[in-house]
Motif scaffolding. Structure first.
Motif, mmCIF file in Angstrom:
data_model
loop_
_atom_site.group_PDB
_atom_site.id
_atom_site.type_symbol
_atom_site.label_atom_id
_atom_site.label_comp_id
_atom_site.label_asym_id
_atom_site.label_seq_id
_atom_site.Cartn_x
_atom_site.Cartn_y
_atom_site.Cartn_z
ATOM 1 N N ASN A 1 1.323 3.989 -5.282
ATOM 2 C CA ASN A 1 -0.115 4.153 -5.232
ATOM 3 C C ASN A 1 -0.725 2.783 -4.915
ATOM 4 O O ASN A 1 -1.255 2.088 -5.790
ATOM 5 C CB ASN A 1 -0.617 4.668 -6.582
ATOM 6 N N GLY A 2 -0.592 2.394 -3.659
ATOM 7 C CA GLY A 2 -0.861 1.012 -3.281
ATOM 8 C C GLY A 2 0.356 0.172 -3.655
ATOM 9 O O GLY A 2 1.128 0.540 -4.547
ATOM 10 N N SER A 3 0.539 -0.949 -2.958
ATOM 11 C CA SER A 3 1.673 -1.808 -3.329
ATOM 12 C C SER A 3 1.408 -2.449 -4.686
ATOM 13 O O SER A 3 2.321 -2.893 -5.373
ATOM 14 C CB SER A 3 1.949 -2.859 -2.256
ATOM 15 N N ASP A 4 0.145 -2.464 -5.088
ATOM 16 C CA ASP A 4 -0.230 -2.918 -6.416
ATOM 17 C C ASP A 4 0.585 -2.230 -7.511
ATOM 18 O O ASP A 4 1.108 -2.866 -8.421
ATOM 19 C CB ASP A 4 -1.700 -2.522 -6.645
ATOM 20 N N ASN B 1 1.033 -15.646 2.992
ATOM 21 C CA ASN B 1 0.450 -15.765 1.657
ATOM 22 C C ASN B 1 -1.066 -15.542 1.654
ATOM 23 O O ASN B 1 -1.773 -15.976 2.553
ATOM 24 C CB ASN B 1 0.749 -17.163 1.099
ATOM 25 N N SER B 2 -1.526 -14.850 0.632
ATOM 26 C CA SER B 2 -2.954 -14.787 0.341
ATOM 27 C C SER B 2 -3.184 -15.652 -0.883
ATOM 28 O O SER B 2 -2.397 -15.582 -1.833
ATOM 29 C CB SER B 2 -3.370 -13.342 0.051
ATOM 30 N N PRO B 3 -4.243 -16.474 -0.938
ATOM 31 C CA PRO B 3 -5.341 -16.573 0.022
ATOM 32 C C PRO B 3 -5.172 -17.691 1.055
ATOM 33 O O PRO B 3 -6.141 -18.003 1.740
ATOM 34 C CB PRO B 3 -6.524 -16.899 -0.892
ATOM 35 N N ALA C 1 2.192 -7.795 2.660
ATOM 36 C CA ALA C 1 0.960 -7.016 2.818
ATOM 37 C C ALA C 1 0.280 -7.304 4.170
ATOM 38 O O ALA C 1 -0.383 -6.442 4.734
ATOM 39 C CB ALA C 1 -0.009 -7.313 1.668
ATOM 40 N N TYR C 2 0.464 -8.536 4.672
ATOM 41 C CA TYR C 2 -0.190 -8.929 5.926
ATOM 42 C C TYR C 2 0.798 -9.040 7.082
ATOM 43 O O TYR C 2 0.494 -9.651 8.103
ATOM 44 C CB TYR C 2 -0.944 -10.254 5.721
ATOM 45 N N GLY C 3 1.992 -8.476 6.894
ATOM 46 C CA GLY C 3 3.075 -8.623 7.863
ATOM 47 C C GLY C 3 2.723 -8.183 9.270
ATOM 48 O O GLY C 3 3.220 -8.762 10.237
ATOM 49 N N ARG D 1 5.219 -3.670 1.125
ATOM 50 C CA ARG D 1 4.320 -3.470 2.269
ATOM 51 C C ARG D 1 3.172 -2.554 1.829
ATOM 52 O O ARG D 1 3.267 -1.875 0.820
ATOM 53 C CB ARG D 1 5.060 -2.788 3.423
ATOM 54 N N THR D 2 2.147 -2.511 2.649
ATOM 55 C CA THR D 2 1.006 -1.661 2.298
ATOM 56 C C THR D 2 0.368 -1.045 3.539
ATOM 57 O O THR D 2 0.457 -1.599 4.635
ATOM 58 C CB THR D 2 -0.053 -2.468 1.518
ATOM 59 N N PHE D 3 -0.273 0.098 3.331
ATOM 60 C CA PHE D 3 -1.085 0.728 4.378
ATOM 61 C C PHE D 3 -2.540 0.240 4.294
ATOM 62 O O PHE D 3 -3.390 0.677 5.059
ATOM 63 C CB PHE D 3 -1.072 2.258 4.213
ATOM 64 N N MET E 1 -7.085 5.048 0.578
ATOM 65 C CA MET E 1 -6.115 6.116 0.298
ATOM 66 C C MET E 1 -5.047 5.678 -0.699
ATOM 67 O O MET E 1 -4.341 6.495 -1.255
ATOM 68 C CB MET E 1 -5.415 6.568 1.585
ATOM 69 N N ARG E 2 -4.868 4.379 -0.870
ATOM 70 C CA ARG E 2 -3.903 3.823 -1.813
ATOM 71 C C ARG E 2 -2.465 4.229 -1.519
ATOM 72 O O ARG E 2 -1.876 5.084 -2.200
ATOM 73 C CB ARG E 2 -4.253 4.212 -3.278
ATOM 74 N N VAL E 3 -1.881 3.647 -0.502
ATOM 75 C CA VAL E 3 -0.457 3.867 -0.223
ATOM 76 C C VAL E 3 0.214 2.528 0.085
ATOM 77 O O VAL E 3 -0.225 1.788 0.975
ATOM 78 C CB VAL E 3 -0.224 4.821 0.966
#
Ligand SMILES: *Cc1c(COP(=O)(O)O)cnc(C)c1O
Length: 357
Positions: free
Chosen positions: A88-91, A162-164, A190-192, A213-215, A224-226
């Motif tokens: 439910n999100g990479s979180d 990296n973020s930020p 996440a930013y790949g 990874r994240t959508f 959508m949280r994936v």
């Protein structure tokens, strides 16, 4: 039972100082704070999602293992479906990893970075060992390897890019860390899709690697949280124990499948964001009093001559929300997401005005 209810006697001592994650709503603002994709979700893909939704998607539980989505992710990533977990999100997956390996132990993390590793680590009772990045924000490989060698450290977390800060470590640097530790190495990509190299090919040789990874960012699906992770069998076996059941709803699973079926539309949007990023980067670099840091993502870190709170508040007054960074390692720095051409224009004009006053 008659005595006075006292939350302090119930609350976890170790969470007394934890500040919950917050993302203020600020309606009608230009939102350049959360690194979302600024473009509308393609309407033809929206329609396809609605067409694939069936009545059972409402009254029945979703596929707890997201079988169909993992099949498509397998084609997209080149990694076998059994080595993919959807969250439910990479979180949520960060917490799943912390619960599986970090609980009662410690994790090392290259900082400054995404705040959720620290928050989820705490929640999972995993002690955080910060390993500061070098002056140019590159990884301090020696210190990371030294931290990972401590017996209590079970996880090493690297956000890449990296973020930020926006920079990315090359694959050989990630591999150097993998060669020198048996801890679980989490590489958050996440930013790949915006730049940097993916560590996915390293999974073949390193059973301790986990890729997140994240959508939510490049693929326009933050609402959508994936998210998903890639991991080898033995690690996956442990992660499945701490994954909540039915964690990704049927609608979001269908939406993610539709995105993967229509990747060219999303890749085209990524290209537009990268083109806008170049414009925004040069314009920022041209403003007197602004120092810009190189980026391989859809956001830009910059330093101002003015106190960053003053700049942040000035932008808010002018209708632009960016990310305030409360970190001594990033003094007078702010982070701005690459928006549409119009949004970036409003931001640049507002920033120019603030710097003049
Ligand atoms: C945005 C972000 C995430 C969270 O993504 P979700 O899939 O939306 O939970 C994870 N890691 C980093 C570094 C991010 O910036």
């Amino acid at each position: 039972m008659g005595s006075i209810f006292a939350i302090n006697t119930l609350a976890r001592d170790d969470l007394k100082v934890l500040i919950p994650y917050d993302a203020p709503a600020y309606p009608n603002m230009i939102r350049l704070a959360d690194n979302e994709n600024p473009f509308d979700f393609p309407v033809e893909v929206k329609n396809k999602i609605f067409q694939t939704i069936v009545p059972q998607d409402f009254n029945r539980y979703p596929d707890t293992n997201a079988f169909k989505l993992r099949e498509k992710l397998s084609s997209y990533t080149g990694v076998a479906p059994e080595n993919i977990m959807v969250g439910n999100g990479s979180d949520e997956l960060i917490l799943t990893v912390m619960l599986a390996f970090g609980a009662g132990a410690a994790f090392a993390v290259a900082t400054p970075t995404f705040s959720m590793y620290g928050i989820h680590g705490r929640i999972a009772l995993s002690r955080e060992l910060k390993v500061p990045r070098l002056e140019d924000f590159s990884l301090d490989v020696k210190s990371l390897i030294r931290a990972a060698a401590k017996p209590e450290v079970k996880i090493v977390v690297i956000c890449n890019p990296n973020s930020p800060t926006g920079n990315a470590a090359p694959l050989d640097v990630i591999e150097e860390i993998l060669v020198n530790t048996n801890a679980v190495v989490v590489v958050d990509e996440a930013y790949g899709e915006f730049g940097g190299e993916t560590g996915a090919p390293l999974l073949k040789n390193y059973p301790n690697l986990v890729i997140l990874r994240t959508f939510s960012k490049a693929l326009s699906m933050a609402g959508m949280r994936v998210g998903y992770l890639l991991a080898r069998g033995p690690v996956m076996t442990e992660l499945l124990k701490t994954k909540p059941p039915y964690n990704v709803n049927s609608f979001s699973q269908a939406a993610a499948r539709a995105v993967l079926d229509n990747m060219p539309l999303f890749q085209e949007r990524v290209k537009r964001i990268l083109a806008e990023r170049e414009h925004l980067f040069s314009a920022l670099a041209g403003l007197p009093g602004i120092e810009v840091f190189p980026t391989e993502t859809n956001f830009i870190l910059f330093r101002t001559v003015l106190p960053s709170k003053m700049v942040y508040d000035g932008l808010l007054e002018r209708g632009v929300l960016i990310r305030y960074l409360d970190d001594p390692a990033l003094s007078r720095c702010l982070r701005v997401t690459v928006g549409t051409e119009r949004e970036n224009g409003v931001f640049l004009k507002a920033l120019g005005d603030i710097l003049k006053t």
